[in-house]
Design an enzyme around this catalytic site. Structure first.
Site, PDB file in Angstrom:
ATOM      1  N   SER A   1       2.848  -2.223  10.461  1.00 38.57           N
ATOM      2  CA  SER A   1       4.293  -2.313  10.736  1.00 38.57           C
ATOM      3  C   SER A   1       4.896  -3.681  10.411  1.00 38.57           C
ATOM      4  O   SER A   1       5.756  -4.172  11.140  1.00 38.57           O
ATOM      5  CB  SER A   1       4.599  -1.914  12.184  1.00 38.57           C
ATOM      6  OG  SER A   1       4.246  -0.550  12.394  1.00 38.57           O
TER       7      SER A   1
ATOM      8  N   ASN B   1       0.868  -1.176   0.000  1.00 39.95           N
ATOM      9  CA  ASN B   1       0.000   0.000   0.000  1.00 39.95           C
ATOM     10  C   ASN B   1       0.907   1.229   0.000  1.00 39.95           C
ATOM     11  O   ASN B   1       1.483   1.566   1.024  1.00 39.95           O
ATOM     12  CB  ASN B   1      -0.899  -0.035   1.245  1.00 39.95           C
ATOM     13  CG  ASN B   1      -1.726   1.220   1.382  1.00 39.95           C
ATOM     14  OD1 ASN B   1      -1.787   2.049   0.474  1.00 39.95           O
ATOM     15  ND2 ASN B   1      -2.380   1.376   2.528  1.00 39.95           N
TER      16      ASN B   1
ATOM     17  N   HIS C   1      -9.647   1.359   4.368  1.00 39.74           N
ATOM     18  CA  HIS C   1      -8.404   1.504   5.129  1.00 39.74           C
ATOM     19  C   HIS C   1      -8.646   2.459   6.299  1.00 39.74           C
ATOM     20  O   HIS C   1      -9.405   3.417   6.178  1.00 39.74           O
ATOM     21  CB  HIS C   1      -7.290   2.033   4.219  1.00 39.74           C
ATOM     22  CG  HIS C   1      -5.952   2.009   4.888  1.00 39.74           C
ATOM     23  ND1 HIS C   1      -5.550   2.997   5.759  1.00 39.74           N
ATOM     24  CD2 HIS C   1      -4.946   1.102   4.848  1.00 39.74           C
ATOM     25  CE1 HIS C   1      -4.341   2.689   6.216  1.00 39.74           C
ATOM     26  NE2 HIS C   1      -3.950   1.549   5.678  1.00 39.74           N
TER      27      HIS C   1
ATOM     28  N   GLU D   1      -7.020   4.846   7.468  1.00 37.27           N
ATOM     29  CA  GLU D   1      -6.774   6.268   7.186  1.00 37.27           C
ATOM     30  C   GLU D   1      -7.971   6.889   6.466  1.00 37.27           C
ATOM     31  O   GLU D   1      -8.281   8.064   6.655  1.00 37.27           O
ATOM     32  CB  GLU D   1      -5.484   6.420   6.362  1.00 37.27           C
ATOM     33  CG  GLU D   1      -4.256   6.216   7.240  1.00 37.27           C
ATOM     34  CD  GLU D   1      -3.055   5.623   6.527  1.00 37.27           C
ATOM     35  OE1 GLU D   1      -2.999   5.661   5.285  1.00 37.27           O
ATOM     36  OE2 GLU D   1      -2.165   5.103   7.232  1.00 37.27           O
TER      37      GLU D   1
ATOM     38  N   GLU E   1      -6.035  -4.917  10.322  1.00 37.60           N
ATOM     39  CA  GLU E   1      -5.034  -3.878  10.548  1.00 37.60           C
ATOM     40  C   GLU E   1      -5.342  -3.141  11.849  1.00 37.60           C
ATOM     41  O   GLU E   1      -6.101  -2.156  11.852  1.00 37.60           O
ATOM     42  CB  GLU E   1      -5.037  -2.884   9.379  1.00 37.60           C
ATOM     43  CG  GLU E   1      -4.641  -3.510   8.059  1.00 37.60           C
ATOM     44  CD  GLU E   1      -3.891  -2.510   7.183  1.00 37.60           C
ATOM     45  OE1 GLU E   1      -2.800  -2.851   6.717  1.00 37.60           O
ATOM     46  OE2 GLU E   1      -4.389  -1.383   6.998  1.00 37.60           O
TER      47      GLU E   1
ATOM     48  N   LYS F   1       0.068   4.282  -0.409  1.00 39.70           N
ATOM     49  CA  LYS F   1      -0.576   5.490   0.131  1.00 39.70           C
ATOM     50  C   LYS F   1      -0.341   6.679  -0.804  1.00 39.70           C
ATOM     51  O   LYS F   1      -0.399   6.518  -2.013  1.00 39.70           O
ATOM     52  CB  LYS F   1      -0.072   5.737   1.564  1.00 39.70           C
ATOM     53  CG  LYS F   1      -0.208   4.474   2.424  1.00 39.70           C
ATOM     54  CD  LYS F   1      -0.045   4.689   3.896  1.00 39.70           C
ATOM     55  CE  LYS F   1      -0.273   3.351   4.616  1.00 39.70           C
ATOM     56  NZ  LYS F   1      -0.212   3.471   6.072  1.00 39.70           N
TER      57      LYS F   1
ATOM     58  N   GLY G   1       2.001   2.226  10.898  1.00 35.65           N
ATOM     59  CA  GLY G   1       2.968   3.314  10.814  1.00 35.65           C
ATOM     60  C   GLY G   1       3.624   3.666  12.141  1.00 35.65           C
ATOM     61  O   GLY G   1       4.286   4.690  12.259  1.00 35.65           O
TER      62      GLY G   1
END
Ligand code: PGA
Length: 249
Positions: free
Chosen positions: A213, A9, A95, A97, A167, A11, A173
């Protein structure tokens, strides 16, 4: 045995030239081509360049989002029809985010999932709890809610290409990875929800990825866990060396 899927991904990183250079450097580093399904998910504007670059390599290309309608007055959005016309085969949906910064809800995830399946895309639906929810003991409830709503109204026949990514938001991150045991217990909850929604046979075949991560130094132990059917990788997928170390786990 479920075939593992490893998805990068990217991003909001990389230009078309960056993507071409990445593929050129990455392809010779794959140790076992064809062993697992490998998917690159660049920003929309890079999809064409990435598709051209991976031609003939067996690598797949996915988008990071889609709109649920086929077309219409939706400024700034991209539909399944456009993705399929380009040659895209996978799409990330929901996702964290997007849920956190772009008002994505369980309901829009459901509509997007239906849309992706309608077009024959393989959707990678992301679910996962935030830190406060984990600390309050709510992880299972959150996963059950996200899955039930995402899968609502969708038949097993239609959902054939579905992939789910667990996730945990606290691991994205942050450099904090869920242990294989934490991930496996979350995956079992997701698989139970898949049994509910689609039946046991479907759930047995459903691939559930872990994301958060994933790095070259923890990928091996994660992939050794039978409940983990692959990974969705952000930061460590941006560099061809680090991404190849991951896919060569
Ligand atoms: P990360 O991101 O690997 O950088 O934690 C994972 C993701 O957001 O899919």
């Amino acid at each position: 045995m479920r075939k593992k899927l490893l998805a990068a991904n990217w991003k909001m990183y990389k230009t078309p030239d960056d993507c071409r250079a990445f593929v050129r450097d990455f392809l010779p580093l794959i140790a076992n081509p064809g062993r697992d399904e490998i998917v690159l998910c660049p920003p929309y504007v890079d999809l064409h360049a990435t598709l051209e670059a991976v031609k003939g390599s067996g690598l797949c290309v996915g988008a990071q989002n889609l709109h649920w309608e086929k077309e219409g007055a939706f400024t700034g959005e991209v539909s399944r029809v456009m993705l399929v016309a380009l040659g895209v085969t996978h799409v990330i949906i929901g996702h964290s985010e997007r849920r956190q910064y772009f008002a994505e809800t369980d309901d829009t995830v459901n509509r997007k999932l239906e849309s992706a399946l309608e077009a024959g895309l393989a959707p990678i639906v992301c679910v996962g709890e935030v830190l406060e929810e984990r600390e309050a003991g709510l992880t299972d409830d959150v996963l059950r809610r996200q899955c039930t709503r995402a899968f609502s109204g969708i038949s097993a026949k239609k959902a054939e290409k579905l992939v789910v990514a667990y996730e945990p938001v606290w691991a994205i991150g942050t450099g904090k990875t869920a242990t294989p045991q934490i991930a496996a217990s979350a995956h079992l909850v997701i698989r139970e929800e898949a049994v509910e929604a689609f039946g046991a046979e479907f759930a047995d075949k459903l691939r559930i990825l872990y994301g958060g991560s994933v790095k070259p130094d923890n990928v091996k132990s994660l992939m050794a866990e039978p409940e983990i059917d692959g990974g969705l990788v952000g930061g460590a997928s941006l560099d061809p060396k680090s991404w190849s170390a991951i896919v060569n786990y």
